[in-house]
Design a protein around this motif. Structure first.
Motif, mmCIF file in Angstrom:
data_model
loop_
_atom_site.group_PDB
_atom_site.id
_atom_site.type_symbol
_atom_site.label_atom_id
_atom_site.label_comp_id
_atom_site.label_asym_id
_atom_site.label_seq_id
_atom_site.Cartn_x
_atom_site.Cartn_y
_atom_site.Cartn_z
ATOM 1 N N LEU A 23 103.875 3.927 -91.548
ATOM 2 C CA LEU A 23 103.192 4.357 -90.329
ATOM 3 C C LEU A 23 102.032 3.413 -90.096
ATOM 4 C CD1 LEU A 23 102.970 8.240 -90.566
ATOM 5 C CD2 LEU A 23 104.346 6.890 -89.016
ATOM 6 N N ALA A 24 101.919 2.889 -88.883
ATOM 7 C CA ALA A 24 100.844 1.953 -88.563
ATOM 8 C C ALA A 24 100.336 2.226 -87.157
ATOM 9 C CB ALA A 24 101.339 0.524 -88.672
ATOM 10 N N CYS A 25 99.142 1.761 -86.876
ATOM 11 C CA CYS A 25 98.537 1.895 -85.558
ATOM 12 C C CYS A 25 99.320 1.048 -84.559
ATOM 13 C CB CYS A 25 97.087 1.432 -85.624
ATOM 14 S SG CYS A 25 96.258 1.403 -84.025
ATOM 15 N N PRO A 26 99.701 1.612 -83.409
ATOM 16 C CA PRO A 26 100.442 0.828 -82.421
ATOM 17 C C PRO A 26 99.569 -0.198 -81.687
ATOM 18 C CG PRO A 26 100.040 3.026 -81.592
ATOM 19 C CD PRO A 26 99.561 3.002 -83.008
ATOM 20 N N TYR A 27 98.252 -0.096 -81.816
ATOM 21 C CA TYR A 27 97.348 -1.008 -81.118
ATOM 22 C C TYR A 27 97.012 -2.241 -81.961
ATOM 23 C CZ TYR A 27 96.764 3.088 -78.190
ATOM 24 O OH TYR A 27 96.998 4.160 -77.389
ATOM 25 N N CYS A 28 96.650 -2.021 -83.230
ATOM 26 C CA CYS A 28 96.201 -3.147 -84.063
ATOM 27 C C CYS A 28 97.066 -3.363 -85.301
ATOM 28 C CB CYS A 28 94.748 -2.952 -84.473
ATOM 29 S SG CYS A 28 94.487 -1.572 -85.601
ATOM 30 N N ASN A 29 98.088 -2.555 -85.493
ATOM 31 C CA ASN A 29 99.025 -2.656 -86.607
ATOM 32 C C ASN A 29 98.361 -2.419 -87.961
ATOM 33 O OD1 ASN A 29 101.667 -2.847 -87.360
ATOM 34 N ND2 ASN A 29 101.613 -5.047 -87.683
ATOM 35 N N ASN A 30 97.283 -1.671 -87.981
ATOM 36 C CA ASN A 30 96.581 -1.325 -89.207
ATOM 37 C C ASN A 30 97.286 -0.142 -89.864
ATOM 38 O OD1 ASN A 30 94.747 -0.854 -91.240
ATOM 39 N ND2 ASN A 30 93.002 -0.521 -89.886
ATOM 40 N N ARG A 31 97.506 -0.192 -91.164
ATOM 41 C CA ARG A 31 98.187 0.900 -91.857
ATOM 42 C C ARG A 31 97.237 2.002 -92.298
ATOM 43 N NH1 ARG A 31 102.942 -0.556 -95.738
ATOM 44 N NH2 ARG A 31 102.932 1.697 -95.648
ATOM 45 N N ASN A 32 95.927 1.808 -92.145
ATOM 46 C CA ASN A 32 94.948 2.825 -92.523
ATOM 47 C C ASN A 32 94.725 3.765 -91.342
ATOM 48 O OD1 ASN A 32 94.565 1.727 -95.075
ATOM 49 N ND2 ASN A 32 93.070 0.263 -94.294
ATOM 50 N N ILE A 57 105.551 20.108 -83.070
ATOM 51 C CA ILE A 57 106.254 19.006 -82.411
ATOM 52 C C ILE A 57 105.450 17.710 -82.454
ATOM 53 C CG2 ILE A 57 107.229 18.212 -80.233
ATOM 54 C CD1 ILE A 57 107.707 21.158 -79.551
ATOM 55 N N TYR A 58 104.149 17.760 -82.187
ATOM 56 C CA TYR A 58 103.329 16.558 -82.059
ATOM 57 C C TYR A 58 102.310 16.464 -83.185
ATOM 58 C CZ TYR A 58 105.126 16.478 -77.308
ATOM 59 O OH TYR A 58 105.945 16.455 -76.225
ATOM 60 N N SER A 59 101.989 15.233 -83.582
ATOM 61 C CA SER A 59 100.943 14.972 -84.565
ATOM 62 C C SER A 59 100.006 13.918 -84.007
ATOM 63 C CB SER A 59 101.536 14.469 -85.873
ATOM 64 O OG SER A 59 102.379 15.425 -86.432
ATOM 65 N N SER A 60 98.717 14.160 -84.155
ATOM 66 C CA SER A 60 97.704 13.243 -83.646
ATOM 67 C C SER A 60 97.114 12.453 -84.812
ATOM 68 C CB SER A 60 96.611 14.048 -82.951
ATOM 69 O OG SER A 60 95.581 13.212 -82.520
ATOM 70 N N TYR A 61 96.900 11.146 -84.597
ATOM 71 C CA TYR A 61 96.366 10.261 -85.621
ATOM 72 C C TYR A 61 95.230 9.432 -85.048
ATOM 73 C CZ TYR A 61 100.433 11.291 -88.449
ATOM 74 O OH TYR A 61 101.392 11.937 -89.181
ATOM 75 N N LYS A 62 94.352 8.947 -85.933
ATOM 76 C CA LYS A 62 93.270 8.052 -85.542
ATOM 77 C C LYS A 62 93.260 6.863 -86.491
ATOM 78 C CE LYS A 62 88.460 7.889 -84.254
ATOM 79 N NZ LYS A 62 87.266 8.676 -84.006
ATOM 80 N N CYS A 63 93.183 5.667 -85.911
ATOM 81 C CA CYS A 63 93.153 4.431 -86.685
ATOM 82 C C CYS A 63 91.740 4.214 -87.225
ATOM 83 C CB CYS A 63 93.581 3.256 -85.807
ATOM 84 S SG CYS A 63 93.496 1.673 -86.642
ATOM 85 N N THR A 64 91.642 3.819 -88.494
ATOM 86 C CA THR A 64 90.326 3.548 -89.068
ATOM 87 C C THR A 64 89.834 2.149 -88.717
ATOM 88 O OG1 THR A 64 91.340 2.837 -91.136
ATOM 89 C CG2 THR A 64 90.660 5.138 -90.977
ATOM 90 N N GLY A 65 90.732 1.286 -88.248
ATOM 91 C CA GLY A 65 90.347 -0.079 -87.886
ATOM 92 C C GLY A 65 89.788 -0.174 -86.473
ATOM 93 N N CYS A 66 90.606 0.205 -85.472
ATOM 94 C CA CYS A 66 90.186 0.068 -84.079
ATOM 95 C C CYS A 66 89.627 1.366 -83.492
ATOM 96 C CB CYS A 66 91.352 -0.433 -83.229
ATOM 97 S SG CYS A 66 92.748 0.702 -83.133
ATOM 98 N N LYS A 67 89.667 2.454 -84.235
ATOM 99 C CA LYS A 67 89.116 3.767 -83.842
ATOM 100 C C LYS A 67 89.829 4.391 -82.648
ATOM 101 C CE LYS A 67 85.583 3.438 -86.747
ATOM 102 N NZ LYS A 67 86.093 2.834 -87.928
ATOM 103 N N LYS A 68 91.064 3.984 -82.360
ATOM 104 C CA LYS A 68 91.818 4.565 -81.257
ATOM 105 C C LYS A 68 92.711 5.678 -81.774
ATOM 106 C CE LYS A 68 91.788 0.502 -78.372
ATOM 107 N NZ LYS A 68 92.583 -0.460 -77.632
ATOM 108 N N GLU A 69 92.974 6.650 -80.903
ATOM 109 C CA GLU A 69 93.828 7.769 -81.251
ATOM 110 C C GLU A 69 95.197 7.601 -80.622
ATOM 111 O OE1 GLU A 69 92.059 11.499 -80.336
ATOM 112 O OE2 GLU A 69 90.113 10.889 -81.119
ATOM 113 N N PHE A 70 96.222 8.123 -81.291
ATOM 114 C CA PHE A 70 97.571 8.092 -80.752
ATOM 115 C C PHE A 70 98.327 9.311 -81.254
ATOM 116 C CE2 PHE A 70 97.340 5.553 -84.547
ATOM 117 C CZ PHE A 70 98.466 5.885 -85.286
ATOM 118 N N VAL A 71 99.388 9.653 -80.535
ATOM 119 C CA VAL A 71 100.179 10.847 -80.822
ATOM 120 C C VAL A 71 101.606 10.419 -81.121
ATOM 121 C CG1 VAL A 71 101.021 13.023 -79.881
ATOM 122 C CG2 VAL A 71 98.738 12.243 -79.319
#
Length: 72
Positions: free
Chosen positions: A31-40, A4-18
């Motif tokens: 797919l992009a980071c919801p905090y910094c809009n980084n696609r990596n 059901i859930y997938s966990s990701y980590k942004c390479t730019g701001c180093k924050k995790e999101f689900v």
């Protein structure tokens, strides 16, 4: 039934999101980071339970306030 859930980590701001797996399949082209809009971003875990997906976090009370600390 799949996970059901997938966990990701942004390479730019180093924050995790689900994200929900069905949302990932819907928006798989962008797919992009919801905090910094980084696609990596990199995938960490795919789990059934949100608690299992977020078990990396540890909370500690510091001067009356709850703080998130990394578990190492």
């Amino acid at each position: 039934m799949g996970k059901i859930y997938s966990s990701y980590k942004c390479t730019g701001c180093k924050k995790e999101f689900v994200l929900l797996t069905e949302d990932i399949e819907k928006f798989k082209g962008y797919l992009a980071c919801p905090y910094c809009n980084n696609r990596n971003i990199k995938s960490l875990k795919v789990e059934d339970s949100l608690k299992e997906c977020m078990n990396e976090r540890v909370y500690k009370k510091v001067h009356g306030a709850i703080r998130q600390v990394s578990q190492k």
